[in-house]
Write a protein that holds these residues in place. Sequence first.
Motif, PDB file in Angstrom:
ATOM      1  N   GLN A 126      26.768   9.948 -34.553  1.00 17.81           N
ATOM      2  CA  GLN A 126      25.602   9.214 -35.044  1.00 17.81           C
ATOM      3  C   GLN A 126      25.742   7.710 -34.808  1.00 17.81           C
ATOM      4  OE1 GLN A 126      22.701  10.369 -35.894  1.00 17.81           O
ATOM      5  NE2 GLN A 126      23.394  12.480 -35.685  1.00 17.81           N
TER       6      GLN A 126
ATOM      7  N   ALA B 122      27.083  10.801 -41.441  1.00 17.96           N
ATOM      8  CA  ALA B 122      26.380  11.287 -40.246  1.00 17.96           C
ATOM      9  C   ALA B 122      25.198  12.173 -40.623  1.00 17.96           C
ATOM     10  CB  ALA B 122      27.357  12.053 -39.356  1.00 17.96           C
TER      11      ALA B 122
ATOM     12  N   ARG C 148      24.603   7.343 -31.407  1.00 15.79           N
ATOM     13  CA  ARG C 148      23.157   7.506 -31.360  1.00 15.79           C
ATOM     14  C   ARG C 148      22.450   6.214 -31.766  1.00 15.79           C
ATOM     15  NH1 ARG C 148      19.035   9.106 -28.726  1.00 15.79           N
ATOM     16  NH2 ARG C 148      17.219   9.677 -29.969  1.00 15.79           N
TER      17      ARG C 148
ATOM     18  N   ALA D 273      21.332  11.089 -39.710  1.00 20.51           N
ATOM     19  CA  ALA D 273      20.501  12.011 -38.924  1.00 20.51           C
ATOM     20  C   ALA D 273      19.191  12.308 -39.643  1.00 20.51           C
ATOM     21  CB  ALA D 273      21.270  13.298 -38.642  1.00 20.51           C
TER      22      ALA D 273
END
Length: 281
Positions: free
Chosen positions: A33, A267, A36, A271
């Motif tokens: 993450q 995480a 990301r 998300a």
Amino acid sequence: MNIPTGTQFLVFTDLDGSLLDHHSYSYLDALPQLQRLQHLGIPVIPATSKTRPEIERLRAELGNTHPFIVENGAAVLIPVGYFDSQPVATVEREGYWIREFSAPREKWLGILEELSSEFPGEYDYFFRVGTAGVVRMTNLPEARALEANQREYSEPVQWLGDGTRKAEFISRLQSRGAVVLQGGRFLGVSGDCDKGRALAWLRQVYQQSKPGTLCHDLAIGDSGNDYAMLEAAETALLVRSPVHEFPALQRADGVIFSTDYGPAGWAEGVACWLQSYQLHN
């Protein structure tokens, strides 16, 4: 999906017990993450009780070039040149624009020394125990314990007495002008500052750097010293801890509770937050 034009996202995160595992200090479970967020161009801004050297090392490991908040909101450090102009009320020092919210560490050390006769053997603190003592208190390797003791604005205190005396101790510190925050392991003693005030100031700087931009911010934490930050952000992510309950918030809306612990919960919550804005793979 990319970030919509005219919109900015910010992530303010606690470290110990949130991004970093409470026991091992590992962030591996959060790495996907983190990557990301980096891909999306969303700044990850550490907001922690940790010191500047500790955060600088972690930022180097992660390739993080964004501002950060040290010592429970005592100061915000912005790399020089990060914004087009130097923010108001900052000083330039050692490659940073720094907004200070607290008096120096020396003030709090003096008070702790004075109170030692009233509370003999009932507390210890980083400066008094030195690097070897910080190793014992934290299980950190010696080099990292040395970093943890390079404080500029605050002092971590380990309480060794009972609960009633602890309340008296905190009251005495407060009467001397200190703000005392309960973290995952230690009491943080500093000036009239907190992570929430630092977050609000830095968020405003981001907004002023891009007038008219809509800002969505997420604050991530697991303990009492994250309370002000979790209340201040648009969305709060409470990370489940293996050693204490979630911090109790006044707010009810815009709150995410993780089911996993530490960086895995971090995480999971990130998300969920990205999904809520359809910022997902």
